[in-house]
Design a protein around this motif. Structure first.
Motif, mmCIF file in Angstrom:
data_model
loop_
_atom_site.group_PDB
_atom_site.id
_atom_site.type_symbol
_atom_site.label_atom_id
_atom_site.label_comp_id
_atom_site.label_asym_id
_atom_site.label_seq_id
_atom_site.Cartn_x
_atom_site.Cartn_y
_atom_site.Cartn_z
ATOM 1 N N GLU A 1 0.818 -1.218 0.000
ATOM 2 C CA GLU A 1 0.000 0.000 0.000
ATOM 3 C C GLU A 1 0.850 1.266 0.000
ATOM 4 O O GLU A 1 0.329 2.359 -0.170
ATOM 5 N N TRP A 2 2.146 1.102 0.250
ATOM 6 C CA TRP A 2 2.985 2.299 0.389
ATOM 7 C C TRP A 2 3.018 3.135 -0.890
ATOM 8 O O TRP A 2 3.014 4.365 -0.820
ATOM 9 N N GLY A 3 3.107 2.473 -2.036
ATOM 10 C CA GLY A 3 3.202 3.215 -3.304
ATOM 11 C C GLY A 3 2.032 4.164 -3.502
ATOM 12 O O GLY A 3 2.223 5.385 -3.637
ATOM 13 N N PRO A 4 0.785 3.632 -3.534
ATOM 14 C CA PRO A 4 -0.366 4.533 -3.702
ATOM 15 C C PRO A 4 -0.454 5.592 -2.600
ATOM 16 O O PRO A 4 -0.777 6.748 -2.885
ATOM 17 N N LEU A 5 -0.152 5.185 -1.348
ATOM 18 C CA LEU A 5 -0.234 6.152 -0.254
ATOM 19 C C LEU A 5 0.800 7.262 -0.423
ATOM 20 O O LEU A 5 0.506 8.446 -0.225
ATOM 21 N N PHE A 6 2.003 6.868 -0.806
ATOM 22 C CA PHE A 6 3.066 7.862 -0.971
ATOM 23 C C PHE A 6 2.715 8.846 -2.079
ATOM 24 O O PHE A 6 2.900 10.065 -1.933
ATOM 25 N N HIS A 7 2.188 8.326 -3.185
ATOM 26 C CA HIS A 7 1.838 9.232 -4.283
ATOM 27 C C HIS A 7 0.679 10.141 -3.904
ATOM 28 O O HIS A 7 0.624 11.298 -4.315
ATOM 29 N N ARG A 8 -0.218 9.610 -3.116
ATOM 30 C CA ARG A 8 -1.337 10.452 -2.680
ATOM 31 C C ARG A 8 -0.839 11.603 -1.790
ATOM 32 O O ARG A 8 -1.239 12.752 -1.956
ATOM 33 N N ILE A 9 0.055 11.245 -0.857
ATOM 34 C CA ILE A 9 0.621 12.282 0.016
ATOM 35 C C ILE A 9 1.396 13.302 -0.815
ATOM 36 O O ILE A 9 1.275 14.516 -0.628
ATOM 37 N N LEU A 10 2.197 12.781 -1.749
ATOM 38 C CA LEU A 10 3.008 13.667 -2.588
ATOM 39 C C LEU A 10 2.118 14.620 -3.382
ATOM 40 O O LEU A 10 2.390 15.831 -3.463
ATOM 41 N N GLN A 11 1.050 14.074 -3.949
ATOM 42 C CA GLN A 11 0.140 14.927 -4.728
ATOM 43 C C GLN A 11 -0.531 15.968 -3.845
ATOM 44 O O GLN A 11 -0.742 17.102 -4.271
ATOM 45 N N HIS A 12 -0.878 15.580 -2.631
ATOM 46 C CA HIS A 12 -1.467 16.557 -1.700
ATOM 47 C C HIS A 12 -0.485 17.686 -1.416
ATOM 48 O O HIS A 12 -0.861 18.853 -1.373
ATOM 49 N N ARG A 13 0.760 17.310 -1.200
ATOM 50 C CA ARG A 13 1.767 18.335 -0.899
ATOM 51 C C ARG A 13 1.966 19.256 -2.102
ATOM 52 O O ARG A 13 2.123 20.472 -1.954
ATOM 53 N N ILE A 14 1.993 18.678 -3.297
ATOM 54 C CA ILE A 14 2.160 19.512 -4.495
ATOM 55 C C ILE A 14 0.945 20.430 -4.666
ATOM 56 O O ILE A 14 1.088 21.614 -4.987
ATOM 57 N N ARG A 15 -0.227 19.882 -4.407
ATOM 58 C CA ARG A 15 -1.440 20.703 -4.522
ATOM 59 C C ARG A 15 -1.418 21.838 -3.500
ATOM 60 O O ARG A 15 -1.779 22.974 -3.814
ATOM 61 N N ASP A 16 -0.982 21.519 -2.285
ATOM 62 C CA ASP A 16 -0.874 22.573 -1.274
ATOM 63 C C ASP A 16 0.086 23.664 -1.743
ATOM 64 O O ASP A 16 -0.166 24.859 -1.561
ATOM 65 N N TRP A 17 1.187 23.223 -2.328
ATOM 66 C CA TRP A 17 2.161 24.191 -2.831
ATOM 67 C C TRP A 17 1.519 25.062 -3.902
ATOM 68 O O TRP A 17 1.712 26.283 -3.921
ATOM 69 N N TYR A 18 0.763 24.462 -4.796
ATOM 70 C CA TYR A 18 0.118 25.226 -5.863
ATOM 71 C C TYR A 18 -0.891 26.213 -5.301
ATOM 72 O O TYR A 18 -1.019 27.335 -5.782
ATOM 73 N N ARG A 19 -1.606 25.783 -4.277
ATOM 74 C CA ARG A 19 -2.612 26.689 -3.711
ATOM 75 C C ARG A 19 -1.942 27.877 -3.038
ATOM 76 O O ARG A 19 -2.445 28.985 -3.091
ATOM 77 N N ARG A 20 -0.828 27.598 -2.387
ATOM 78 C CA ARG A 20 -0.105 28.731 -1.805
ATOM 79 C C ARG A 20 0.428 29.643 -2.900
ATOM 80 O O ARG A 20 0.396 30.862 -2.779
#
Lengths: 110, 202
Positions: free
Chosen positions: B78-97
């Motif tokens: 499960e680590w792969g999908p979870l890691f990509h989900r976290i990574l995408q959230h962080r990138i999205r947060d960066w974009y929103r900022r």
């Protein structure tokens, strides 16, 4: 562009991405390693759970041992009322002690 | 209870001996292998999204930390999908900022076209300008440039599908959007890349 061209394009993009990931500079790689170590150090460790389990088990075992091996409880202490009654009976016995001696002597004589 | 293979290690400041189970060590090593095998691609994905290696390093570090803290005990599969989900959230947060810094693009929010995220249409603020592209002759540079020019939702959908090899469903889970959106983003990304790289791959 047909499927073959698209496949070539995607393959080229993938190869370029692989190359760029493989060619990261040493400073960046060192920072990635540091980030990885930091993350690994932050992960919850099972031995803390194990220590907690062992402590809880020891506590439960100690409690069970105490309950099983403790000396039997002393008989209940008589209440104040009973002490008074016993004292009164003792006093009567002492009062009539002369009578009981006479009774015994009389029985022996008879 | 300790079993064969367990060992005593000295950890922490006070150097108390700590029992470390063999399966815990294996779990740690498995997580380290996973992170070591994912970190470079994660960095490049974040770098393409943000246009900054520093920002990308921060994002990847946060993603690693979140995975280790919250999901280290999960099934490694499960680590792969979870890691990509976290990574995408962080990138999205960066974009929103970043969006706050680019308020002049707010008019895009008035575009009510289907279920498309307005963020998806934001051009990469770090993308090289067209005149800069004139000097990029090498195919590798052209690919890098083309990827950076993609709106980030298209870019990430493309990278997750083509580079990470995730299927549509896993990509949707990682990006937090519908499978239909993933297909749309991916299709538009391929179309844009064909247009941008047609000279190199006619």
């Amino acid at each position: 562009m047909n499927d073959e061209h698209e496949t070539r394009l995607l393959r080229a993009v993938r190869a370029e991405l692989d190359r760029s990931a493989a060619d990261l500079d040493e400073l960046t790689l060192a920072r990635l390693r540091a980030a990885r170590r930091h993350a690994l150090a932050a992960r919850p460790r099972r031995h803390w759970l194990l220590a907690g389990g062992l402590a809880a088990g020891a506590l439960a075992a100690g409690l069970a041992a105490f309950l099983l091996l403790a000396p039997p409880a002393a008989p209940p202490v008589p209440g104040l009322e009973q002490i008074d009654l016993l004292s009164a009976a003792d006093l009567d016995l002492y009062k009539d002690l002369e009578f009981y001696h006479w009774l015994a002597d009389d029985r022996d004589a008879g | 209870m300790p079993v064969a293979g367990d060992r005593i290690e000295f950890r922490s400041v006070v150097k108390w001996p700590v029992l470390v189970r063999e399966d815990d060590l294996e779990s740690r090593q498995a997580l380290e292998r996973f992170l070591a095998g994912s970190e470079r691609r994660a960095l490049r994905m974040a770098e393409l999204a943000t246009g900054s290696r520093e920002e990308a390093l921060d994002i990847v570090q946060e993603a690693m930390l979140a995975l280790a803290r919250r999901y280290a005990g999960h099934d490694p599969a499960e680590w792969g999908p979870l890691f990509h989900r976290i990574l995408q959230h962080r990138i999205r947060d960066w974009y929103r900022r970043s969006r706050v810094r680019y308020r002049w693009l707010a008019w895009l929010a008035t575009d009510n076209d289907s279920d498309e995220d307005p963020l998806a249409t934001l051009p990469d603020p770090q993308a090289p300008r067209p005149e800069d592209r004139l000097g990029q002759e090498r195919a590798g540079a052209a690919i890098e440039s083309a990827l950076r020019r993609l709106p980030w939702r298209q870019q990430q959908a493309f990278l997750l599908r083509v580079w990470e090899g995730l299927d549509v469903r896993a990509t949707a889970a990682a990006m937090g959007c519908s499978e239909g959106s993933v297909k749309t983003h991916y299709s538009r990304a391929v179309h844009a890349l064909r247009a941008l790289l047609g000279d190199h791959w006619p």
